[in-house]
Design a protein around this motif. Structure first.
Motif, PDB file in Angstrom:
ATOM      1  N   ILE A 110      42.624  29.760  51.020  1.00 22.58           N
ATOM      2  CA  ILE A 110      41.278  28.961  50.850  1.00 22.58           C
ATOM      3  C   ILE A 110      40.261  29.349  49.761  1.00 22.58           C
ATOM      4  O   ILE A 110      40.133  31.280  50.024  1.00 22.58           O
ATOM      5  N   VAL A 111      40.224  28.774  48.055  1.00 27.71           N
ATOM      6  CA  VAL A 111      39.292  29.803  47.471  1.00 27.71           C
ATOM      7  C   VAL A 111      38.121  28.560  46.739  1.00 27.71           C
ATOM      8  O   VAL A 111      38.466  27.099  46.754  1.00 27.71           O
ATOM      9  N   ASP A 112      36.796  29.243  47.966  1.00 29.53           N
ATOM     10  CA  ASP A 112      36.145  28.315  47.881  1.00 29.53           C
ATOM     11  C   ASP A 112      34.711  29.398  48.134  1.00 29.53           C
ATOM     12  O   ASP A 112      34.206  30.438  48.634  1.00 29.53           O
ATOM     13  N   ASP A 113      33.420  28.674  46.714  1.00 30.07           N
ATOM     14  CA  ASP A 113      32.019  29.418  47.392  1.00 30.07           C
ATOM     15  C   ASP A 113      31.790  29.507  48.615  1.00 30.07           C
ATOM     16  O   ASP A 113      30.566  30.446  48.726  1.00 30.07           O
ATOM     17  N   SER A 114      31.903  28.881  49.002  1.00 31.39           N
ATOM     18  CA  SER A 114      31.012  28.095  50.038  1.00 31.39           C
ATOM     19  C   SER A 114      31.622  28.412  51.758  1.00 31.39           C
ATOM     20  O   SER A 114      32.602  27.743  51.962  1.00 31.39           O
TER      21      SER A 114
ATOM     22  N   GLY B 148      35.436  33.416  45.419  1.00 33.16           N
ATOM     23  CA  GLY B 148      35.665  33.345  43.660  1.00 33.16           C
ATOM     24  C   GLY B 148      36.470  33.468  43.304  1.00 33.16           C
ATOM     25  O   GLY B 148      37.402  33.982  43.498  1.00 33.16           O
ATOM     26  N   VAL B 149      36.304  33.707  41.910  1.00 32.65           N
ATOM     27  CA  VAL B 149      38.270  33.814  41.467  1.00 32.65           C
ATOM     28  C   VAL B 149      38.436  35.188  41.642  1.00 32.65           C
ATOM     29  O   VAL B 149      39.892  35.736  41.450  1.00 32.65           O
ATOM     30  N   SER B 150      37.876  36.217  41.003  1.00 32.86           N
ATOM     31  CA  SER B 150      37.861  38.101  41.103  1.00 32.86           C
ATOM     32  C   SER B 150      38.665  37.992  42.226  1.00 32.86           C
ATOM     33  O   SER B 150      39.512  38.783  42.532  1.00 32.86           O
ATOM     34  N   GLU B 151      37.675  37.522  43.595  1.00 31.16           N
ATOM     35  CA  GLU B 151      38.299  37.821  44.840  1.00 31.16           C
ATOM     36  C   GLU B 151      39.387  36.849  45.402  1.00 31.16           C
ATOM     37  O   GLU B 151      40.640  37.878  45.882  1.00 31.16           O
ATOM     38  N   ALA B 152      39.389  36.528  44.923  1.00 26.92           N
ATOM     39  CA  ALA B 152      41.671  35.429  44.757  1.00 26.92           C
ATOM     40  C   ALA B 152      41.993  36.031  44.344  1.00 26.92           C
ATOM     41  O   ALA B 152      43.619  36.062  44.379  1.00 26.92           O
ATOM     42  N   LEU B 153      41.694  36.811  42.848  1.00 28.60           N
ATOM     43  CA  LEU B 153      43.027  37.471  42.293  1.00 28.60           C
ATOM     44  C   LEU B 153      43.206  38.405  43.179  1.00 28.60           C
ATOM     45  O   LEU B 153      44.820  39.036  42.889  1.00 28.60           O
ATOM     46  N   ASP B 154      42.781  38.632  43.726  1.00 27.53           N
ATOM     47  CA  ASP B 154      43.154  40.265  44.222  1.00 27.53           C
ATOM     48  C   ASP B 154      43.783  39.881  45.451  1.00 27.53           C
ATOM     49  O   ASP B 154      44.854  40.338  45.395  1.00 27.53           O
ATOM     50  N   MET B 155      43.447  38.975  46.164  1.00 21.87           N
ATOM     51  CA  MET B 155      44.019  38.147  47.281  1.00 21.87           C
ATOM     52  C   MET B 155      45.864  38.003  47.230  1.00 21.87           C
ATOM     53  O   MET B 155      46.289  37.779  48.042  1.00 21.87           O
ATOM     54  N   ILE B 156      45.627  37.341  45.602  1.00 21.59           N
ATOM     55  CA  ILE B 156      46.679  36.390  45.737  1.00 21.59           C
ATOM     56  C   ILE B 156      47.765  38.151  45.341  1.00 21.59           C
ATOM     57  O   ILE B 156      48.893  37.505  46.276  1.00 21.59           O
ATOM     58  N   ALA B 157      47.085  38.993  44.853  1.00 20.06           N
ATOM     59  CA  ALA B 157      48.384  39.909  44.805  1.00 20.06           C
ATOM     60  C   ALA B 157      48.499  40.375  45.630  1.00 20.06           C
ATOM     61  O   ALA B 157      49.595  41.074  46.091  1.00 20.06           O
ATOM     62  N   GLN B 158      47.495  40.776  46.619  1.00 16.43           N
ATOM     63  CA  GLN B 158      48.022  41.589  48.412  1.00 16.43           C
ATOM     64  C   GLN B 158      48.552  40.476  48.762  1.00 16.43           C
ATOM     65  O   GLN B 158      49.517  41.124  50.058  1.00 16.43           O
TER      66      GLN B 158
ATOM     67  N   LEU C 140      47.274  26.844  47.347  1.00 13.68           N
ATOM     68  CA  LEU C 140      46.155  27.680  47.665  1.00 13.68           C
ATOM     69  C   LEU C 140      44.991  26.025  47.558  1.00 13.68           C
ATOM     70  O   LEU C 140      45.578  24.802  47.064  1.00 13.68           O
ATOM     71  N   PHE C 141      43.743  25.842  48.399  1.00 16.86           N
ATOM     72  CA  PHE C 141      43.430  25.156  48.451  1.00 16.86           C
ATOM     73  C   PHE C 141      41.866  25.222  48.013  1.00 16.86           C
ATOM     74  O   PHE C 141      41.304  26.640  47.898  1.00 16.86           O
ATOM     75  N   LEU C 142      41.405  25.009  46.861  1.00 13.06           N
ATOM     76  CA  LEU C 142      41.306  25.651  45.051  1.00 13.06           C
ATOM     77  C   LEU C 142      39.898  24.732  45.407  1.00 13.06           C
ATOM     78  O   LEU C 142      40.317  23.492  45.064  1.00 13.06           O
ATOM     79  N   ASP C 143      38.953  25.272  45.539  1.00 11.23           N
ATOM     80  CA  ASP C 143      37.047  24.785  44.490  1.00 11.23           C
ATOM     81  C   ASP C 143      37.594  24.959  43.570  1.00 11.23           C
ATOM     82  O   ASP C 143      37.877  25.671  42.910  1.00 11.23           O
ATOM     83  N   ILE C 144      36.437  24.139  42.606  1.00 14.15           N
ATOM     84  CA  ILE C 144      36.855  23.827  41.594  1.00 14.15           C
ATOM     85  C   ILE C 144      35.510  23.971  40.324  1.00 14.15           C
ATOM     86  O   ILE C 144      35.345  25.274  39.893  1.00 14.15           O
ATOM     87  N   GLU C 145      34.326  23.969  41.236  1.00 18.36           N
ATOM     88  CA  GLU C 145      33.322  24.827  40.007  1.00 18.36           C
ATOM     89  C   GLU C 145      32.545  25.606  41.686  1.00 18.36           C
ATOM     90  O   GLU C 145      32.176  25.849  42.238  1.00 18.36           O
ATOM     91  N   MET C 146      32.451  26.981  40.431  1.00 22.39           N
ATOM     92  CA  MET C 146      32.048  28.249  41.642  1.00 22.39           C
ATOM     93  C   MET C 146      31.142  29.097  40.815  1.00 22.39           C
ATOM     94  O   MET C 146      31.390  28.729  39.400  1.00 22.39           O
ATOM     95  N   PRO C 147      30.361  29.703  41.423  1.00 24.56           N
ATOM     96  CA  PRO C 147      29.379  30.394  39.794  1.00 24.56           C
ATOM     97  C   PRO C 147      29.803  31.232  38.932  1.00 24.56           C
ATOM     98  O   PRO C 147      29.321  30.974  38.130  1.00 24.56           O
ATOM     99  N   HIS C 148      30.506  31.760  39.846  1.00 27.20           N
ATOM    100  CA  HIS C 148      31.603  33.481  38.616  1.00 27.20           C
ATOM    101  C   HIS C 148      32.970  32.753  38.104  1.00 27.20           C
ATOM    102  O   HIS C 148      33.639  33.342  37.916  1.00 27.20           O
ATOM    103  N   GLY C 149      32.763  32.286  37.704  1.00 24.77           N
ATOM    104  CA  GLY C 149      33.854  30.912  36.952  1.00 24.77           C
ATOM    105  C   GLY C 149      34.771  29.906  38.055  1.00 24.77           C
ATOM    106  O   GLY C 149      34.755  30.120  39.121  1.00 24.77           O
ATOM    107  N   SER C 150      35.297  29.060  37.297  1.00 29.16           N
ATOM    108  CA  SER C 150      35.594  27.394  38.131  1.00 29.16           C
ATOM    109  C   SER C 150      36.856  27.657  38.779  1.00 29.16           C
ATOM    110  O   SER C 150      37.925  28.450  38.108  1.00 29.16           O
ATOM    111  N   GLY C 151      37.772  26.142  39.571  1.00 35.24           N
ATOM    112  CA  GLY C 151      39.013  27.318  39.515  1.00 35.24           C
ATOM    113  C   GLY C 151      40.196  27.124  38.811  1.00 35.24           C
ATOM    114  O   GLY C 151      40.868  27.409  38.998  1.00 35.24           O
TER     115      GLY C 151
END
Length: 249
Positions: A6-10, A36-46, A52-63
């Motif tokens: 799950i990728v969502d800033d809320s 957020g995007v950066s954390e998601a990239l780390d978790m995807i690699a791990q 992905l359940f992906l939000d679109i509007e997030m503070p530091h980069g969109s889905g």
């Protein structure tokens, strides 16, 4: 088993989705949550999720920004978003799934079921490729529309569509090169997708690309002639609006 992230800033939205998945979607194994995007990239690699359940509007980069960095991965996506007309239009063009917040239980179950089917069939990548291609397209006419057929999907450049004709529960799409495609999309669905791209429904059974109208003939409702030589009657109650769209008085 579906491995989902799950990728969502809320935090509240993530918590609600976790509860729904745990209760109603036992085939989904959650490998984690990212804000957020950066954390998601780390978790995807791990964890190497395949959904992905992906939000679109997030503070530091969109889905969408995240997806642009995942082009080398085979991964299914279900967008989970508040209403954003531009984003949802892009998603619909690509025939990908989305859920509006607050997430409805039945819609979630259906979206997960379709995601599982695509994962099992290995057909998830095409829609994602088209979404990213459409997001990069500067000209609306260069965008492609995912058209479901009896065998799967075809992806048609919007600027190549001359007209659409309803055939009961199906629609036939006529292209500039003379080829036509029968799709399981209903006329109303195509109208909603294409009305912002200079298409106009002149009749219950006919949706036309205004850019390809060559002539208008006056009469009870009128008649249009398209670049492919087709002549179509205009419904009386659509005539005035068509003339306005054609800048004709």
């Amino acid at each position: 088993m579906i491995r989902a992230l799950i990728v969502d800033d809320s935090p509240g939205s993530r918590h609600t989705l976790v509860q729904l998945l745990n209760r109603f979607c036992p085939e989904v194994h959650l490998v984690g949550e990212a804000s957020g995007v950066s954390e998601a990239l780390d978790m995807i690699a791990q964890h190497d999720p395949n959904l992905l359940f992906l939000d679109i509007e997030m503070p530091h980069g969109s889905g969408f920004d995240l997806l642009k960095q995942l082009t080398d991965r085979k991964i299914e996506v279900i967008f989970v978003t508040a209403f954003d007309q531009y984003a949802i239009q892009a998603i619909k063009y690509s025939a990908l799934d989305y859920l509006l917040k607050p997430v409805d239980r039945e819609e979630l179950i259906q979206a997960v079921s379709k995601a599982k089917e695509r994962l099992d069939n290995g057909k998830m990548q095409l829609g994602m490729d088209i979404l990213l291609e459409n997001l990069r397209a500067q000209n609306e006419s260069h965008k492609k529309l995912a058209v479901p057929t009896m065998d799967g999907f075809e992806f048609i450049p919007v600027g190549e569509i001359v007209r659409c004709e309803g055939e009961g529960a199906y629609t036939r799409i006529f292209l500039k090169d003379g080829v036509n495609k029968l799709t399981t999309r209903r006329m109303r669905d195509l109208e909603l997708l294409l009305e912002q791209q200079n298409f106009f429904r002149i009749h219950r059974s006919h949706l036309v690309n205004i850019s390809f109208i060559q002539r208008f003939y006056r009469g009870v409702g009128g008649q249009v002639e398209l670049i492919d030589g087709t002549s179509l009657s205009v419904a009386r109650n659509r005539r005035d609006e068509l003339l306005r769209r054609l800048n004709v008085t």
